[in-house]
Motif scaffolding. Structure first.
Motif, PDB file in Angstrom:
ATOM      1  N   ILE A 281       0.833  -1.193   0.000  1.00 17.48           N
ATOM      2  CA  ILE A 281       0.000   0.000   0.000  1.00 17.48           C
ATOM      3  C   ILE A 281       0.875   1.254   0.000  1.00 17.48           C
ATOM      4  O   ILE A 281       0.565   2.253  -0.670  1.00 17.48           O
ATOM      5  CB  ILE A 281      -0.950  -0.006   1.211  1.00 17.48           C
ATOM      6  N   ALA A 282       1.998   1.201   0.723  1.00 22.15           N
ATOM      7  CA  ALA A 282       2.911   2.358   0.746  1.00 22.15           C
ATOM      8  C   ALA A 282       3.479   2.620  -0.641  1.00 22.15           C
ATOM      9  O   ALA A 282       3.603   3.782  -1.072  1.00 22.15           O
ATOM     10  CB  ALA A 282       4.035   2.108   1.758  1.00 22.15           C
ATOM     11  N   GLN A 283       3.809   1.539  -1.395  1.00 23.33           N
ATOM     12  CA  GLN A 283       4.320   1.714  -2.756  1.00 23.33           C
ATOM     13  C   GLN A 283       3.257   2.339  -3.662  1.00 23.33           C
ATOM     14  O   GLN A 283       3.557   3.223  -4.469  1.00 23.33           O
ATOM     15  CB  GLN A 283       4.769   0.361  -3.318  1.00 23.33           C
ATOM     16  N   ILE A 284       2.007   1.874  -3.513  1.00 24.28           N
ATOM     17  CA  ILE A 284       0.939   2.406  -4.359  1.00 24.28           C
ATOM     18  C   ILE A 284       0.665   3.863  -4.029  1.00 24.28           C
ATOM     19  O   ILE A 284       0.471   4.711  -4.921  1.00 24.28           O
ATOM     20  CB  ILE A 284      -0.331   1.554  -4.199  1.00 24.28           C
ATOM     21  N   VAL A 285       0.645   4.209  -2.711  1.00 24.00           N
ATOM     22  CA  VAL A 285       0.405   5.603  -2.317  1.00 24.00           C
ATOM     23  C   VAL A 285       1.497   6.511  -2.863  1.00 24.00           C
ATOM     24  O   VAL A 285       1.239   7.629  -3.352  1.00 24.00           O
ATOM     25  CB  VAL A 285       0.311   5.705  -0.785  1.00 24.00           C
ATOM     26  N   GLN A 286       2.725   6.053  -2.827  1.00 24.13           N
ATOM     27  CA  GLN A 286       3.843   6.855  -3.338  1.00 24.13           C
ATOM     28  C   GLN A 286       3.748   7.063  -4.838  1.00 24.13           C
ATOM     29  O   GLN A 286       4.168   8.107  -5.350  1.00 24.13           O
ATOM     30  CB  GLN A 286       5.162   6.184  -2.959  1.00 24.13           C
ATOM     31  N   ALA A 287       3.194   6.052  -5.542  1.00 18.76           N
ATOM     32  CA  ALA A 287       3.104   6.156  -7.011  1.00 18.76           C
ATOM     33  C   ALA A 287       1.835   6.855  -7.479  1.00 18.76           C
ATOM     34  O   ALA A 287       1.639   7.017  -8.685  1.00 18.76           O
ATOM     35  CB  ALA A 287       3.182   4.749  -7.618  1.00 18.76           C
ATOM     36  N   CYS A 288       0.935   7.209  -6.574  1.00 16.87           N
ATOM     37  CA  CYS A 288      -0.330   7.853  -6.973  1.00 16.87           C
ATOM     38  C   CYS A 288      -0.066   9.220  -7.618  1.00 16.87           C
ATOM     39  O   CYS A 288       0.911   9.911  -7.260  1.00 16.87           O
ATOM     40  CB  CYS A 288      -1.243   8.023  -5.758  1.00 16.87           C
ATOM     41  N   PRO A 289      -0.936   9.617  -8.552  1.00 18.92           N
ATOM     42  CA  PRO A 289      -2.106   8.854  -9.024  1.00 18.92           C
ATOM     43  C   PRO A 289      -1.740   7.802 -10.067  1.00 18.92           C
ATOM     44  O   PRO A 289      -0.796   7.999 -10.831  1.00 18.92           O
ATOM     45  CB  PRO A 289      -2.989   9.931  -9.615  1.00 18.92           C
ATOM     46  N   ILE A 290      -2.494   6.710 -10.087  1.00 21.52           N
ATOM     47  CA  ILE A 290      -2.289   5.610 -11.039  1.00 21.52           C
ATOM     48  C   ILE A 290      -3.574   5.467 -11.845  1.00 21.52           C
ATOM     49  O   ILE A 290      -4.661   5.274 -11.285  1.00 21.52           O
ATOM     50  CB  ILE A 290      -1.960   4.299 -10.306  1.00 21.52           C
ATOM     51  N   ASP A 291      -3.466   5.569 -13.182  1.00 20.99           N
ATOM     52  CA  ASP A 291      -4.664   5.488 -14.027  1.00 20.99           C
ATOM     53  C   ASP A 291      -5.235   4.078 -14.091  1.00 20.99           C
ATOM     54  O   ASP A 291      -6.457   3.910 -14.164  1.00 20.99           O
ATOM     55  CB  ASP A 291      -4.327   5.986 -15.442  1.00 20.99           C
ATOM     56  N   ASP A 292      -4.389   3.061 -14.081  1.00 23.56           N
ATOM     57  CA  ASP A 292      -4.860   1.681 -14.186  1.00 23.56           C
ATOM     58  C   ASP A 292      -4.020   0.840 -13.235  1.00 23.56           C
ATOM     59  O   ASP A 292      -2.914   0.412 -13.565  1.00 23.56           O
ATOM     60  CB  ASP A 292      -4.737   1.181 -15.626  1.00 23.56           C
ATOM     61  N   VAL A 293      -4.559   0.590 -12.037  1.00 19.51           N
ATOM     62  CA  VAL A 293      -3.774  -0.105 -11.026  1.00 19.51           C
ATOM     63  C   VAL A 293      -3.588  -1.573 -11.376  1.00 19.51           C
ATOM     64  O   VAL A 293      -2.566  -2.180 -11.037  1.00 19.51           O
ATOM     65  CB  VAL A 293      -4.439   0.059  -9.636  1.00 19.51           C
ATOM     66  N   MET A 294      -4.535  -2.202 -12.072  1.00 23.70           N
ATOM     67  CA  MET A 294      -4.392  -3.608 -12.448  1.00 23.70           C
ATOM     68  C   MET A 294      -3.248  -3.773 -13.422  1.00 23.70           C
ATOM     69  O   MET A 294      -2.468  -4.734 -13.323  1.00 23.70           O
ATOM     70  CB  MET A 294      -5.692  -4.146 -13.054  1.00 23.70           C
ATOM     71  N   ALA A 295      -3.111  -2.857 -14.381  1.00 28.84           N
ATOM     72  CA  ALA A 295      -1.995  -2.931 -15.334  1.00 28.84           C
ATOM     73  C   ALA A 295      -0.664  -2.803 -14.599  1.00 28.84           C
ATOM     74  O   ALA A 295       0.308  -3.503 -14.925  1.00 28.84           O
ATOM     75  CB  ALA A 295      -2.142  -1.853 -16.391  1.00 28.84           C
ATOM     76  N   ARG A 296      -0.612  -1.935 -13.583  1.00 31.38           N
ATOM     77  CA  ARG A 296       0.633  -1.776 -12.829  1.00 31.38           C
ATOM     78  C   ARG A 296       0.961  -3.063 -12.074  1.00 31.38           C
ATOM     79  O   ARG A 296       2.124  -3.511 -12.057  1.00 31.38           O
ATOM     80  CB  ARG A 296       0.495  -0.612 -11.851  1.00 31.38           C
ATOM     81  N   LEU A 297      -0.060  -3.672 -11.422  1.00 36.57           N
ATOM     82  CA  LEU A 297       0.191  -4.885 -10.647  1.00 36.57           C
ATOM     83  C   LEU A 297       0.602  -6.047 -11.546  1.00 36.57           C
ATOM     84  O   LEU A 297       1.450  -6.862 -11.185  1.00 36.57           O
ATOM     85  CB  LEU A 297      -1.060  -5.247  -9.845  1.00 36.57           C
ATOM     86  N   VAL A 298      -0.006  -6.154 -12.736  1.00 35.84           N
ATOM     87  CA  VAL A 298       0.367  -7.225 -13.657  1.00 35.84           C
ATOM     88  C   VAL A 298       1.814  -7.067 -14.099  1.00 35.84           C
ATOM     89  O   VAL A 298       2.561  -8.061 -14.195  1.00 35.84           O
ATOM     90  CB  VAL A 298      -0.597  -7.238 -14.868  1.00 35.84           C
ATOM     91  N   ASP A 299       2.247  -5.823 -14.360  1.00 37.70           N
ATOM     92  CA  ASP A 299       3.642  -5.613 -14.751  1.00 37.70           C
ATOM     93  C   ASP A 299       4.592  -5.845 -13.573  1.00 37.70           C
ATOM     94  O   ASP A 299       5.676  -6.419 -13.728  1.00 37.70           O
ATOM     95  CB  ASP A 299       3.821  -4.182 -15.281  1.00 37.70           C
ATOM     96  N   GLN A 300       4.194  -5.388 -12.396  1.00 43.00           N
ATOM     97  CA  GLN A 300       5.062  -5.519 -11.226  1.00 43.00           C
ATOM     98  C   GLN A 300       5.266  -6.974 -10.833  1.00 43.00           C
ATOM     99  O   GLN A 300       6.361  -7.374 -10.440  1.00 43.00           O
ATOM    100  CB  GLN A 300       4.479  -4.721 -10.052  1.00 43.00           C
ATOM    101  N   PHE A 301       4.202  -7.789 -10.937  1.00 36.57           N
ATOM    102  CA  PHE A 301       4.283  -9.205 -10.548  1.00 36.57           C
ATOM    103  C   PHE A 301       4.168 -10.106 -11.775  1.00 36.57           C
ATOM    104  O   PHE A 301       3.425 -11.086 -11.768  1.00 36.57           O
ATOM    105  CB  PHE A 301       3.176  -9.527  -9.546  1.00 36.57           C
ATOM    106  N   ALA A 302       4.885  -9.742 -12.842  1.00 39.61           N
ATOM    107  CA  ALA A 302       4.798 -10.526 -14.077  1.00 39.61           C
ATOM    108  C   ALA A 302       5.316 -11.944 -13.876  1.00 39.61           C
ATOM    109  O   ALA A 302       4.821 -12.895 -14.515  1.00 39.61           O
ATOM    110  CB  ALA A 302       5.577  -9.826 -15.187  1.00 39.61           C
ATOM    111  N   ASP A 303       6.325 -12.142 -13.004  1.00 37.49           N
ATOM    112  CA  ASP A 303       6.898 -13.466 -12.790  1.00 37.49           C
ATOM    113  C   ASP A 303       6.304 -14.175 -11.580  1.00 37.49           C
ATOM    114  O   ASP A 303       6.721 -15.297 -11.256  1.00 37.49           O
ATOM    115  CB  ASP A 303       8.420 -13.341 -12.613  1.00 37.49           C
TER     116      ASP A 303
END
Length: 365
Positions: A291-313
């Motif tokens: 949650i701290a990483q997401i708050v720091q990166a806000c605003p995020i237009d598409d959080v699902m796209a970010r999570l898919v890229d972050q946890f691709a492996d």
């Protein structure tokens, strides 16, 4: 004590006994006494629907007389007619009840009689019962039949006459009794017919089916007796198949496959890999850290796209868990787009509407 001759004369004088036709020394009870004795002994006699039709025709005659007496205002004539109508309706109810009881007794006796009567004779008895009683009674008791028609017209006339004799208590009293008799006989005639029909119809269908089977088997046996068993054409009708097996395996492809399998030698198995050499699985960060990483990166237009890229492996379950953390967090404000998108991850396709994430503090300001 009176003598036998005195009792005999009294019976003849009062019409309780009468000589048999063309005989003078043999006497029998009159029909009125026979009917009374059958009532006492609970012996029912089937009456044909023609008897009921005669009483219904008499009701029609008395109904028209009652209409005339209502128009002329004749109280005595109306009372006499109402009494006759009551007698006719009671006789119809008695005949209907006796027919129902007699049919039920006949059916019970026929079901109990399993020996001494052939299937054909049993079907003939039930068929006669259907033709002589059930079908004609159906025509009389149906909503468009003669009985319901006469009862309906009589009900209308009784209503008119009641208005004509509104100030004649004796006629009104007899009218009320007649109307009650009419309601009862209409209900009983239909109920007795239904009861008799429901008892006879299953037996009729059962015996009809059995008769067809017996008749068909008899015809087949006669045909075989005359022309032999080939006349039945059983192989053609039953589609009998004949299979000829020449060898154990009659399929050349199967034989070739089994021969090849005899010379088959399996390849050596793959070497077992060192578990330590495998790449360590990607772990999901702790909830607070994520949650701290997401708050720091806000605003995020598409959080699902970010999570898919972050946890691709990582495993797909980690992506879904991280997405759930974001949606349930009080530190983030999430808004959704109306059109869903598809996000490929590993072997799965994740479908969800794009979610824009902003820090809750900024949103509140």
């Amino acid at each position: 004590m009176p003598s036998v001759s005195y009792i005999f004369r009294q019976l003849c004088t009062h019409g309780l006994i009468e000589p048999l036709p063309e005989q003078s020394a043999v006497y029998e009870p009159t029909m009125r006494i026979q009917r009374l004795l059958r009532e006492f002994q609970r012996e029912q006699v089937l009456s044909t629907p023609k008897v009921l039709r005669g009483h219904l025709e008499q009701i029609e005659t008395d109904r028209e007389r009652l209409r005339t007496f209502g128009e002329t205002g004749s109280q005595s004539g109306a009372i006499r007619t109402l009494e006759r109508l009551g007698d006719e309706m009671e006789e119809i109810r008695r005949i209907s009840r006796h027919n129902r009881e007699a049919i039920l007794n006949h059916v019970a006796a026929l079901r109990a009689q399993t020996k001494g009567i052939s299937v054909k004779d049993r079907f003939d008895v039930v068929n006669e019962m259907m033709d002589d009683h059930i079908h004609p009674l159906k025509e009389l008791a149906s909503t468009s039949g003669m009985a319901e028609d006469q009862f309906s017209q009589l009900d209308t006339v009784l209503g008119h006459v009641q208005k004509a004799f509104a100030h004649a208590p004796a006629v009104l009293r007899e009218l009320l009794v007649t109307q009650a008799r009419l309601r009862r006989v209409r209900r009983r005639v239909f109920q007795n017919f239904e009861s008799a029909r429901d008892e006879v119809l299953p037996l009729f269908n059962e015996q009809k089916h059995s008769t067809r089977l017996v008749r068909g088997a008899s015809q087949l046996l006669q045909a075989v007796h005359r022309a032999g068993p080939d006349v039945l054409r059983l192989p053609e009708r039953l589609r009998l198949l004949r299979i000829n097996i020449r060898t154990v395996f009659d399929d050349d492809a199967m034989r070739s496959f089994l021969l090849d399998m005899r010379a088959y030698t399996p390849a050596p198995p793959d070497p077992i890999s060192d578990h330590a050499a495998d790449a360590p699985p990607v772990a999901l960060p702790r909830r607070a850290e994520l949650i701290a990483q997401i708050v720091q990166a806000c605003p995020i237009d598409d959080v699902m796209a970010r999570l898919v890229d972050q946890f691709a492996d990582a495993d797909t379950s980690h992506v879904l868990a991280a997405y759930r953390y974001v949606l349930q967090s009080n530190e983030l404000h999430v808004s959704f787009d109306a059109t869903p998108c598809t996000y490929p991850h590993g072997l799965y396709l994740l479908e969800a509407p794009p979610a824009r994430v902003e820090a809750a503090e900024l949103t509140a300001v």
